[in-house]
Design a protein around this motif. Structure first.
Motif, PDB file in Angstrom:
ATOM      1  N   GLY A  49       4.338  -6.001 -50.659  1.00 22.36           N
ATOM      2  CA  GLY A  49       3.554  -6.006 -49.425  1.00 22.36           C
ATOM      3  C   GLY A  49       2.672  -7.227 -49.263  1.00 22.36           C
ATOM      4  O   GLY A  49       2.904  -8.277 -49.864  1.00 22.36           O
ATOM      5  N   GLU A  50       1.621  -7.038 -48.451  1.00 21.82           N
ATOM      6  CA  GLU A  50       0.790  -8.186 -48.090  1.00 21.82           C
ATOM      7  C   GLU A  50       0.099  -8.823 -49.286  1.00 21.82           C
ATOM      8  O   GLU A  50      -0.071 -10.039 -49.311  1.00 21.82           O
ATOM      9  CB  GLU A  50      -0.210  -7.796 -46.988  1.00 21.82           C
ATOM     10  N   ILE A  51      -0.285  -8.026 -50.284  1.00 25.92           N
ATOM     11  CA  ILE A  51      -1.029  -8.621 -51.412  1.00 25.92           C
ATOM     12  C   ILE A  51      -0.106  -9.474 -52.281  1.00 25.92           C
ATOM     13  O   ILE A  51      -0.534 -10.500 -52.811  1.00 25.92           O
ATOM     14  CB  ILE A  51      -1.824  -7.558 -52.239  1.00 25.92           C
ATOM     15  N   ALA A  52       1.174  -9.073 -52.389  1.00 24.23           N
ATOM     16  CA  ALA A  52       2.136  -9.906 -53.131  1.00 24.23           C
ATOM     17  C   ALA A  52       2.270 -11.247 -52.415  1.00 24.23           C
ATOM     18  O   ALA A  52       2.226 -12.309 -53.052  1.00 24.23           O
ATOM     19  CB  ALA A  52       3.474  -9.188 -53.246  1.00 24.23           C
ATOM     20  N   CYS A  53       2.385 -11.215 -51.087  1.00 28.14           N
ATOM     21  CA  CYS A  53       2.479 -12.457 -50.302  1.00 28.14           C
ATOM     22  C   CYS A  53       1.197 -13.273 -50.437  1.00 28.14           C
ATOM     23  O   CYS A  53       1.248 -14.500 -50.600  1.00 28.14           O
ATOM     24  CB  CYS A  53       2.750 -12.139 -48.836  1.00 28.14           C
ATOM     25  N   ARG A  54       0.047 -12.598 -50.398  1.00 27.78           N
ATOM     26  CA  ARG A  54      -1.254 -13.268 -50.513  1.00 27.78           C
ATOM     27  C   ARG A  54      -1.356 -14.042 -51.821  1.00 27.78           C
ATOM     28  O   ARG A  54      -1.822 -15.177 -51.855  1.00 27.78           O
ATOM     29  CB  ARG A  54      -2.381 -12.215 -50.417  1.00 27.78           C
ATOM     30  N   VAL A  55      -0.914 -13.414 -52.914  1.00 25.22           N
ATOM     31  CA  VAL A  55      -0.965 -14.078 -54.230  1.00 25.22           C
ATOM     32  C   VAL A  55       0.009 -15.262 -54.247  1.00 25.22           C
ATOM     33  O   VAL A  55      -0.332 -16.337 -54.750  1.00 25.22           O
ATOM     34  CB  VAL A  55      -0.651 -13.067 -55.365  1.00 25.22           C
ATOM     35  N   ILE A  56       1.182 -15.089 -53.646  1.00 27.38           N
ATOM     36  CA  ILE A  56       2.174 -16.176 -53.625  1.00 27.38           C
ATOM     37  C   ILE A  56       1.652 -17.400 -52.868  1.00 27.38           C
ATOM     38  O   ILE A  56       1.829 -18.530 -53.305  1.00 27.38           O
ATOM     39  CB  ILE A  56       3.531 -15.687 -53.064  1.00 27.38           C
ATOM     40  N   ASP A  64      13.132  -2.463 -51.248  1.00 30.03           N
ATOM     41  CA  ASP A  64      12.388  -3.657 -50.818  1.00 30.03           C
ATOM     42  C   ASP A  64      13.200  -4.948 -50.879  1.00 30.03           C
ATOM     43  O   ASP A  64      12.630  -6.037 -50.940  1.00 30.03           O
ATOM     44  CB  ASP A  64      11.116  -3.811 -51.681  1.00 30.03           C
ATOM     45  N   ARG A  65      14.534  -4.826 -50.846  1.00 26.28           N
ATOM     46  CA  ARG A  65      15.377  -6.034 -50.920  1.00 26.28           C
ATOM     47  C   ARG A  65      15.084  -7.004 -49.781  1.00 26.28           C
ATOM     48  O   ARG A  65      15.174  -8.213 -49.939  1.00 26.28           O
ATOM     49  CB  ARG A  65      16.863  -5.656 -50.891  1.00 26.28           C
ATOM     50  N   GLU A  66      14.730  -6.438 -48.599  1.00 29.62           N
ATOM     51  CA  GLU A  66      14.486  -7.274 -47.416  1.00 29.62           C
ATOM     52  C   GLU A  66      12.993  -7.599 -47.243  1.00 29.62           C
ATOM     53  O   GLU A  66      12.580  -8.078 -46.195  1.00 29.62           O
ATOM     54  CB  GLU A  66      14.994  -6.555 -46.152  1.00 29.62           C
ATOM     55  N   ALA A  67      12.191  -7.301 -48.259  1.00 29.62           N
ATOM     56  CA  ALA A  67      10.743  -7.514 -48.139  1.00 29.62           C
ATOM     57  C   ALA A  67      10.397  -9.002 -48.175  1.00 29.62           C
ATOM     58  O   ALA A  67      11.091  -9.802 -48.805  1.00 29.62           O
ATOM     59  CB  ALA A  67      10.015  -6.776 -49.253  1.00 29.62           C
ATOM     60  N   HIS A  99       7.866 -10.587 -49.590  1.00 28.71           N
ATOM     61  CA  HIS A  99       7.420 -11.185 -50.864  1.00 28.71           C
ATOM     62  C   HIS A  99       8.613 -11.657 -51.687  1.00 28.71           C
ATOM     63  O   HIS A  99       8.511 -12.617 -52.443  1.00 28.71           O
ATOM     64  CB  HIS A  99       6.513 -10.229 -51.649  1.00 28.71           C
ATOM     65  N   VAL A 100       9.760 -10.993 -51.498  1.00 24.73           N
ATOM     66  CA  VAL A 100      10.986 -11.370 -52.211  1.00 24.73           C
ATOM     67  C   VAL A 100      11.462 -12.743 -51.733  1.00 24.73           C
ATOM     68  O   VAL A 100      11.878 -13.591 -52.518  1.00 24.73           O
ATOM     69  CB  VAL A 100      12.076 -10.287 -51.988  1.00 24.73           C
ATOM     70  N   ARG A 101      11.335 -12.963 -50.408  1.00 23.07           N
ATOM     71  CA  ARG A 101      11.781 -14.248 -49.834  1.00 23.07           C
ATOM     72  C   ARG A 101      10.822 -15.384 -50.167  1.00 23.07           C
ATOM     73  O   ARG A 101      11.231 -16.527 -50.312  1.00 23.07           O
ATOM     74  CB  ARG A 101      11.887 -14.129 -48.315  1.00 23.07           C
ATOM     75  N   TYR A 102       9.531 -15.066 -50.223  1.00 21.75           N
ATOM     76  CA  TYR A 102       8.530 -16.114 -50.479  1.00 21.75           C
ATOM     77  C   TYR A 102       8.539 -16.608 -51.926  1.00 21.75           C
ATOM     78  O   TYR A 102       8.204 -17.760 -52.195  1.00 21.75           O
ATOM     79  CB  TYR A 102       7.117 -15.586 -50.171  1.00 21.75           C
ATOM     80  N   ALA A 103       8.922 -15.752 -52.871  1.00 20.62           N
ATOM     81  CA  ALA A 103       8.834 -16.122 -54.287  1.00 20.62           C
ATOM     82  C   ALA A 103       9.985 -17.035 -54.699  1.00 20.62           C
ATOM     83  O   ALA A 103      11.031 -17.060 -54.050  1.00 20.62           O
ATOM     84  CB  ALA A 103       8.828 -14.857 -55.136  1.00 20.62           C
ATOM     85  N   ASP A 104       9.782 -17.777 -55.780  1.00 21.81           N
ATOM     86  CA  ASP A 104      10.834 -18.669 -56.283  1.00 21.81           C
ATOM     87  C   ASP A 104      11.986 -17.868 -56.881  1.00 21.81           C
ATOM     88  O   ASP A 104      13.128 -18.284 -56.826  1.00 21.81           O
ATOM     89  CB  ASP A 104      10.244 -19.612 -57.345  1.00 21.81           C
ATOM     90  N   PRO A 124       9.405  -9.015 -37.227  1.00 14.82           N
ATOM     91  CA  PRO A 124      10.214  -8.272 -36.253  1.00 14.82           C
ATOM     92  C   PRO A 124      11.551  -7.844 -36.871  1.00 14.82           C
ATOM     93  O   PRO A 124      12.201  -8.652 -37.533  1.00 14.82           O
ATOM     94  CB  PRO A 124      10.443  -9.287 -35.128  1.00 14.82           C
ATOM     95  N   GLY A 125      11.908  -6.594 -36.705  1.00 18.84           N
ATOM     96  CA  GLY A 125      13.156  -6.085 -37.268  1.00 18.84           C
ATOM     97  C   GLY A 125      12.996  -5.456 -38.646  1.00 18.84           C
ATOM     98  O   GLY A 125      13.903  -4.793 -39.145  1.00 18.84           O
ATOM     99  N   TYR A 126      11.816  -5.656 -39.253  1.00 16.84           N
ATOM    100  CA  TYR A 126      11.555  -5.085 -40.589  1.00 16.84           C
ATOM    101  C   TYR A 126      11.467  -3.559 -40.490  1.00 16.84           C
ATOM    102  O   TYR A 126      10.926  -3.024 -39.522  1.00 16.84           O
ATOM    103  CB  TYR A 126      10.242  -5.650 -41.138  1.00 16.84           C
ATOM    104  N   VAL A 127      12.014  -2.895 -41.490  1.00 15.07           N
ATOM    105  CA  VAL A 127      11.924  -1.431 -41.533  1.00 15.07           C
ATOM    106  C   VAL A 127      10.840  -1.035 -42.537  1.00 15.07           C
ATOM    107  O   VAL A 127      10.957  -1.341 -43.730  1.00 15.07           O
ATOM    108  CB  VAL A 127      13.281  -0.792 -41.920  1.00 15.07           C
ATOM    109  N   VAL A 128       9.755  -0.405 -42.068  1.00 13.83           N
ATOM    110  CA  VAL A 128       8.674   0.040 -42.955  1.00 13.83           C
ATOM    111  C   VAL A 128       9.197   1.234 -43.759  1.00 13.83           C
ATOM    112  O   VAL A 128       9.515   2.271 -43.185  1.00 13.83           O
ATOM    113  CB  VAL A 128       7.414   0.450 -42.156  1.00 13.83           C
TER     114      VAL A 128
END
Ligand code: MV4
Length: 449
Positions: free
Chosen positions: A15-22, A40-43, A45-50, A377-381
């Protein structure tokens, strides 16, 4: 002084905190590893991380709380440190200890300190010894109904019974007279046993209309400590905070200095390191009392970042490398006013979760507006986790201007396809008592009338 290099961090969160740390890792040139569940494959934080590693099925117990899985991911990716975010394993002394034993730096305080703060009776006793004011109450867990009665008569009714292993409002009972004490005590003990596998409870004088004020601290591993002022967190419902602000509309510079100095002194006494938060109850007469200490970065940390210009996550990482704090108390100033609205995927009236596909998503911008989110947009919570999908944060010169800025931002924020708490925030921002800063933790109970 720096004795440990951190080149790569695993973020044990979503979620947002994983992105915040990244975000901060990227700024610091640190490589990142995301962990995620099958849901969470489409989350984001997965895309932002190396790098990203799947750590198990959707339920948290099998993924984000699965210590062997997370440690394996950390070993495979050869990270130097783990950032736990908030929630999940952030306050697990067991997890912190296992990280330490595996030679992975846990970005947080020592495991012993986490364990001590998790035991509310011990935390209270430790704070008393460190000169922190606490409410009149039991010095230890309650041993018998007779002891409870003796203490209650000494303290005076109403009193509150709290679970030692509880926290965040779980397992509390208010007792208003001697005749209901024994039954309420028994109920509290059996509830605590069922909920936390630990029936220990303690009692305190009960404050009817307190404000929840918390002090942010940063402590390095060499005994240096500073505070970053307070956050006002009184606007909550069912122990879930709805919005937070910094500074509090009722805390004077003198009061801030006093509360901050008490927190900083306590950190030195207990050998605290990394970011932490002292939660206080503020009485209507200005007295304040220690409630709990949070040994992690908090959801509401951005309001402190906005008014101090400090990056709390960057400080956490620097402290974990063994570096000294980069500023002293005198370098720190509180500038302007910040408000954070938690946008939850919830029915704003019934407060029931509202997961599903976000069909339209628009975030506000302009000066002094920040949005911390992991949705698009398009994300499924998914239905498995916390319902917070975004934090809308504003900063302005005064509280009045910050409220105005928040109203403009809420007006253009669009989240379609699911229900959110946006309409509720609009109502709170328009409320005369909120605008006057005249509220307590009872605000929402009275608001709904
Ligand atoms: C209290 C209190 C009044 N008097 N303790 C709630 C969360 C948990 N950390 C402790 N809580 C409270 N403890 C005494 N002695 C009132 C609360 C409380 C509360 C505190 C902060 C924010 C919201 C709250 C809502 C209801 C009760």
């Amino acid at each position: 002084m720096s004795n440990r290099e951190i080149r790569k961090i695993l973020i044990a969160n979503r979620g947002e905190i994983a992105c915040r740390v990244i975000w901060t890792c990227k700024e610091m040139g640190i490589k990142t590893v995301a962990v995620h569940s099958e849901a969470d494959r489409e989350a984001l934080h997965v895309r932002y991380a190396d790098e990203a590693i799947c750590i198990g099925p959707a339920p948290s117990a099998q993924s984000y709380l699965n210590i062997p899985s997370i440690i394996s991911a950390a070993e495979i990716t050869n990270v130097d440190a783990v950032h736990p975010g908030y929630g999940f394993l952030a306050e697990s002394a067991t997890f912190a200890k296992i990280c330490e034993d595996c030679n992975i730096k846990f970005i947080g305080p020592r495991p012993e300190v986490i364990a001590m703060m998790g035991d509310k009776v011990e935390a209270r006793r430790t704070m008393v010894a460190a000169g922190v004011p606490v409410l009149p109450g039991s010095p230890d867990a309650i041993e018998s109904p007779e002891e409870a009665k003796r203490l209650a008569l000494e303290i005076g009714f109403p009193i509150i019974v709290k679970a030692s292993a509880g926290g965040g409002g779980r397992g509390m009972r208010i007792v208003r007279s001697a005749d209901e004490l024994e039954s309420q005590l028994e109920l509290a003990q059996s509830e605590a046993l069922a909920a936390f596998k630990n029936g220990a409870v303690y009692i305190e004088r009960y404050i009817e209309r307190p404000r929840h004020i918390e002090i942010q601290v940063l402590a390095d591993e060499h005994g240096n400590c500073i505070h970053l002022g307070e956050r006002e967190c009184s606007i909550q419902r069912r122990h879930q905070k709805l919005l937070e602000e910094a500074p509090s509309p009722v805390i004077t510079p003198e009061q801030r200095e006093k509360m901050g100095a008490i927190a900083v002194n306590a950190c030195r006494e207990i050998g605290y390191s990394n970011a932490g938060t002292f939660e206080f109850l503020l009485d209507e007469d200005g007295s304040f009392y220690f409630m709990e200490m949070n040994t992690r970065v908090q959801v509401e940390h951005p309001v402190t970042e906005m008014v101090t210009l400090a990056d709390i996550v960057r400080n956490q990482i620097r402290i974990a490398t063994g570096e000294d704090l980069q500023y002293s108390q005198d370098d720190l100033q509180i500038r302007g006013h910040s408000i954070e609205c938690r946008i939850n995927a919830e029915d704003p009236v019934k407060f029931t979760p509202s997961p599903g596909k976000i069909t339209a998503f628009n975030i506000p911008g302009g000066p002094g507006v920040r949005v911390d989110t992991a949705v698009y947009p398009g994300y499924v919570v998914p239905p498995y986790y916390d319902s917070m999908i975004a934090k809308l944060i504003v900063h302005a010169r005064t509280r009045e201007l910050a409220i105005n800025r928040m109203q403009r931002a809420l007006d253009v924020m669009v989240v379609e396809g699911i229900k959110t708490t946006i309409p509720l925030h609009k109502k709170i921002m328009a409320d005369k008592r909120f605008q006057a800063g005249d509220f307590s933790t009872k605000f929402m109970e009275e608001f709904e009338l």
